[in-house]
Design a protein around this motif. Sequence first.
Motif, PDB file in Angstrom:
ATOM      1  N   TYR A   1      78.011  77.540  29.845  1.00 29.54           N
ATOM      2  CA  TYR A   1      76.970  76.580  29.486  1.00 29.54           C
ATOM      3  C   TYR A   1      77.528  75.159  29.536  1.00 29.54           C
ATOM      4  O   TYR A   1      78.644  74.894  29.071  1.00 29.54           O
ATOM      5  N   ASP A   2      76.766  74.262  30.123  1.00 29.32           N
ATOM      6  CA  ASP A   2      77.178  72.864  30.252  1.00 29.32           C
ATOM      7  C   ASP A   2      76.994  72.180  28.905  1.00 29.32           C
ATOM      8  O   ASP A   2      75.903  71.726  28.551  1.00 29.32           O
ATOM      9  N   THR A   3      78.090  72.112  28.133  1.00 29.90           N
ATOM     10  CA  THR A   3      78.012  71.499  26.808  1.00 29.90           C
ATOM     11  C   THR A   3      77.989  69.979  26.869  1.00 29.90           C
ATOM     12  O   THR A   3      77.731  69.335  25.846  1.00 29.90           O
ATOM     13  N   LEU A   4      78.251  69.381  28.042  1.00 26.62           N
ATOM     14  CA  LEU A   4      78.220  67.927  28.168  1.00 26.62           C
ATOM     15  C   LEU A   4      76.796  67.395  28.300  1.00 26.62           C
ATOM     16  O   LEU A   4      76.545  66.226  28.008  1.00 26.62           O
ATOM     17  N   ALA A   5      75.885  68.210  28.776  1.00 22.10           N
ATOM     18  CA  ALA A   5      74.493  67.787  28.905  1.00 22.10           C
ATOM     19  C   ALA A   5      73.820  67.871  27.539  1.00 22.10           C
ATOM     20  O   ALA A   5      74.184  68.714  26.700  1.00 22.10           O
ATOM     21  N   PRO A   6      72.823  67.043  27.262  1.00 16.81           N
ATOM     22  CA  PRO A   6      72.227  66.011  28.133  1.00 16.81           C
ATOM     23  C   PRO A   6      72.820  64.616  27.931  1.00 16.81           C
ATOM     24  O   PRO A   6      72.377  63.672  28.543  1.00 16.81           O
ATOM     25  N   HIS A   7      73.844  64.490  27.035  1.00 19.69           N
ATOM     26  CA  HIS A   7      74.387  63.159  26.745  1.00 19.69           C
ATOM     27  C   HIS A   7      75.208  62.620  27.918  1.00 19.69           C
ATOM     28  O   HIS A   7      75.222  61.403  28.169  1.00 19.69           O
ATOM     29  N   PHE A   8      75.873  63.512  28.641  1.00 21.19           N
ATOM     30  CA  PHE A   8      76.714  63.104  29.771  1.00 21.19           C
ATOM     31  C   PHE A   8      76.302  63.921  30.996  1.00 21.19           C
ATOM     32  O   PHE A   8      76.354  65.160  30.963  1.00 21.19           O
ATOM     33  N   ARG A   9      75.905  63.204  32.022  1.00 21.07           N
ATOM     34  CA  ARG A   9      75.520  63.876  33.282  1.00 21.07           C
ATOM     35  C   ARG A   9      76.727  63.828  34.223  1.00 21.07           C
ATOM     36  O   ARG A   9      77.053  62.790  34.781  1.00 21.07           O
ATOM     37  N   VAL A  10      77.372  64.983  34.377  1.00 18.02           N
ATOM     38  CA  VAL A  10      78.607  65.088  35.146  1.00 18.02           C
ATOM     39  C   VAL A  10      78.285  65.599  36.545  1.00 18.02           C
ATOM     40  O   VAL A  10      77.482  66.523  36.717  1.00 18.02           O
ATOM     41  N   ASP A  11      78.924  64.971  37.533  1.00 16.03           N
ATOM     42  CA  ASP A  11      78.824  65.440  38.913  1.00 16.03           C
ATOM     43  C   ASP A  11      79.884  66.530  39.101  1.00 16.03           C
ATOM     44  O   ASP A  11      81.067  66.248  39.302  1.00 16.03           O
TER      45      ASP A  11
END
Length: 386
Positions: free
Chosen positions: A232-242
């Motif tokens: 799971y993308d724990t950086l979203a939604p505060h950080f949108r990582v490429d």
Amino acid sequence: MAAALIWILLVGLLAGLGDAEAQQTTLQPLVGRVFVHTLDREAVLRHPEHVDVPPTTPVTYHAHLQGHPDLPQWLRYTQRSPHQPGFLYGTPTPEDRGRQVIEVTAYNRDSFDTTWRRLVLLIGDPEGPLLPYQAEFLVCSHDVEEVLPSTPASRFLTALGGLWEPGELQLLNITSALDRGGRVPLPIEGRKEGVYIKVGSASPFSTCLKMVASPDSHARCAQGQPPLLSCYDTLAPHFRVDWCNVSLVDKSVPEPADEVPTPGDGILEHDPFFCPPTEATARDFLTDALVTLLVPLLVALLLTLGLAYVMCCRREGRLKRDLATSDIQMVHHCTIRGNTEELRQMASSREVPRPLSTLPMFNVRTGERLPPQVDSAQVPLILDQH
């Protein structure tokens, strides 16, 4: 009187030195760790005690290494606008160990006041374990000024902890995407410049991060598809990582040392495919030189003789031309030529009467001339005779 003036100058000089001492700050950056220093207007501008700096005061800064016109190679300065704080940030290298003095000049754009400040950087080695596992992420939802403060940086490390093995994560470097060749985004709401964040840890990479940096994920990114992400993308939604621009570096395994070339005797080994001649036979280049020079000259001479023969020896004379022409054609030609000469002689002589066609129109029967107001161009040359 002179003693009083000298005393006033000494007091002012000592006050200035004391003020200069008050404007000096000592900082301790660490090698291989990101260093961020915020330039606030409240800490830089000089105001009387118990007087707050207005938040709308525009202030700009200029920083440089003492004795040099620019900053050190590892240190960068950025400020989005005069109404926002400035930042000095970067990651010192092992070659930068020691003491560096940064001079910062603040300009108040309202009152045109100038304040000078010194930052003494004592760069040393970090304490604690090494960080051999390093990962770099491209965050497309932020600018570099939005990540430099401590709160967003801590939030990023906390969110990244859900994708990494348990362990302490530390920021190693923060770089704007524009410094990596990125383009300035269009002035549309939600468009950011992007920032590269490099994180290090003593714990190995998780399976999720290894899968993101696998060759299969790079192949999917080359086809325009999202990479493989098993967690799971724990950086979203505060950080949108490429996730297509994630790079992992493992320094836990030492790199093999480069092989030192062994000097030889300078003689190449025998190669069956390359057999240069050992002896060169003597050659006489006189024949080649004569052929190269004489053949073009001979050809040019033959062409000149042929052209001279055609131009000079093959001309047709007047007698041959007259014999080949019929008598009728010659008489016709001579007649035309004689008449032409006669007309030219008559035109050159003024005693010859003018032709009737050039005289004013008159009536042959009555002898009456036409009035001058009549347009002669509308009157026929020969009138009807009754």
